[in-house]
Design an enzyme around this catalytic site. Structure first.
Site, mmCIF file in Angstrom:
data_model
loop_
_atom_site.group_PDB
_atom_site.id
_atom_site.type_symbol
_atom_site.label_atom_id
_atom_site.label_comp_id
_atom_site.label_asym_id
_atom_site.label_seq_id
_atom_site.Cartn_x
_atom_site.Cartn_y
_atom_site.Cartn_z
ATOM 1 N N SER A 293 46.342 58.370 86.219
ATOM 2 C CA SER A 293 47.347 57.307 86.303
ATOM 3 C C SER A 293 48.531 57.775 87.138
ATOM 4 O O SER A 293 48.633 58.940 87.515
ATOM 5 C CB SER A 293 47.835 56.916 84.903
ATOM 6 O OG SER A 293 48.728 57.900 84.398
ATOM 7 N N SER B 222 51.704 57.902 86.199
ATOM 8 C CA SER B 222 52.883 58.158 85.361
ATOM 9 C C SER B 222 53.672 59.397 85.760
ATOM 10 O O SER B 222 54.829 59.545 85.377
ATOM 11 C CB SER B 222 52.468 58.274 83.890
ATOM 12 O OG SER B 222 51.737 59.459 83.671
ATOM 13 N N LYS C 173 52.391 65.213 80.919
ATOM 14 C CA LYS C 173 53.788 64.807 81.091
ATOM 15 C C LYS C 173 54.634 66.071 81.303
ATOM 16 O O LYS C 173 54.135 67.194 81.225
ATOM 17 C CB LYS C 173 54.307 64.057 79.863
ATOM 18 C CG LYS C 173 53.486 62.850 79.433
ATOM 19 C CD LYS C 173 53.579 61.680 80.380
ATOM 20 C CE LYS C 173 52.725 60.511 79.898
ATOM 21 N NZ LYS C 173 52.704 59.397 80.879
ATOM 22 N N SER D 62 55.679 54.978 82.677
ATOM 23 C CA SER D 62 55.161 56.105 81.903
ATOM 24 C C SER D 62 55.291 55.825 80.411
ATOM 25 O O SER D 62 56.401 55.628 79.906
ATOM 26 C CB SER D 62 55.927 57.394 82.248
ATOM 27 O OG SER D 62 55.516 58.465 81.422
#
Length: 254
Positions: free
Chosen positions: A47, A49, A110, A201
């Site tokens: 993705s 994010s 992350k 996100s």
């Protein structure tokens, strides 16, 4: 040497060659298993994010030994392991892969923003750590594309944490859902994770979906991009190389 003897000798060599090949394959598989289990976990970015730091189609090596080992460090869930062993704690600014607390079968990636005991808040898109705003500098826009191929400009900011770690974030809208938040107080032995693409996100700001990440859920630290292919381009479509390869991202350290 008779014909029968030569035939027997050739068969013996043939069987010996097959046995040696099987041995080499088994050894290679064992090495790969050890590498995958204890050293580095290959991970691909699914993705956007973590844009612009990480792009869809990037393939990374994630070091497992950086944070030590927990029940989630191995291909199977070793539930008898509690906490972490043989590791050090994450540092603020690390890019980390972790198991989603509400769904431990799912990996997320992350940036570590909050350490245990920290107070984290967003105010008008600015990150605050323990009541102090994080340095945020406007830089040139990020040039992206819509699904229809139209070019779009997105605001970029260089964010520098108190530790000196610096990275670029995207700000797609000035009124993002989590541009203004409550104060999050990170519990002991937990971490607060955020994506660099702040308005796109799902991270620790969304307590019901991600929330605070337990230390034992950490899988490892992202170290290097070893391969990268254009978004939407199948990695196995080698006949489309090198046009679909993002060679400038190969072996980029994180």
């Amino acid at each position: 040497m008779s014909v029968a003897e030569r035939s027997a000798d050739e068969k013996a060599k043939e069987h010996g060659g097959i046995g040696e090949t099987i041995k080499v394959i088994i050894q290679a598989l064992l090495i790969a298993l050890v590498f995958r289990t204890f050293l580095y976990h290959p991970f691909n970015i699914p993705s956007g994010s973590m844009m612009p730091t990480l792009l869809i189609g990037d393939y990374l090596f994630v070091s497992k030994f950086s944070y030590g080992y927990s029940r989630y460090s191995f291909p199977i869930d070793l539930s008898f392991i509690h906490g972490r062993i043989l590791g050090s704690k994450p540092e603020r600014g690390d890019i980390a892969v972790f198991r989603l607390p509400r769904d431990p079968e799912t990996d997320y990636i992350k940036r570590v923003i909050g350490l245990p005991g920290d107070k984290i808040q967003m105010k008008n898109g600015v990150l605050f750590i323990n009541g102090e705003p994080v340095k945020r500098e406007r830089i040139d826009d990020y040039l992206g594309e819509t699904p229809f191929g139209e070019q779009v400009r997105i605001r970029q900011y260089r964010e520098t944490l108190p530790s000196g770690v610096s990275y670029v974030t995207l700000d797609m809208t000035e009124t993002g859902e989590k541009d203004n938040t409550e104060v999050y107080e990170v519990p002991p032995d937990h971490y607060f994770m955020m994506g660099d693409n702040r308005d796109n996100s799902t991270d620790s700001r969304f307590l019901q979906f991600v929330g605070y990440v337990p230390a034992e859920n950490l899988v490892g630290r992202a170290e290097i991009i070893f391969f990268s292919v254009d978004e939407g381009a199948p990695v196995w479509a080698i006949w489309k190389w090198p046009e679909t390869l993002r060679l400038n991202r190969f072996f980029e350290l994180l």
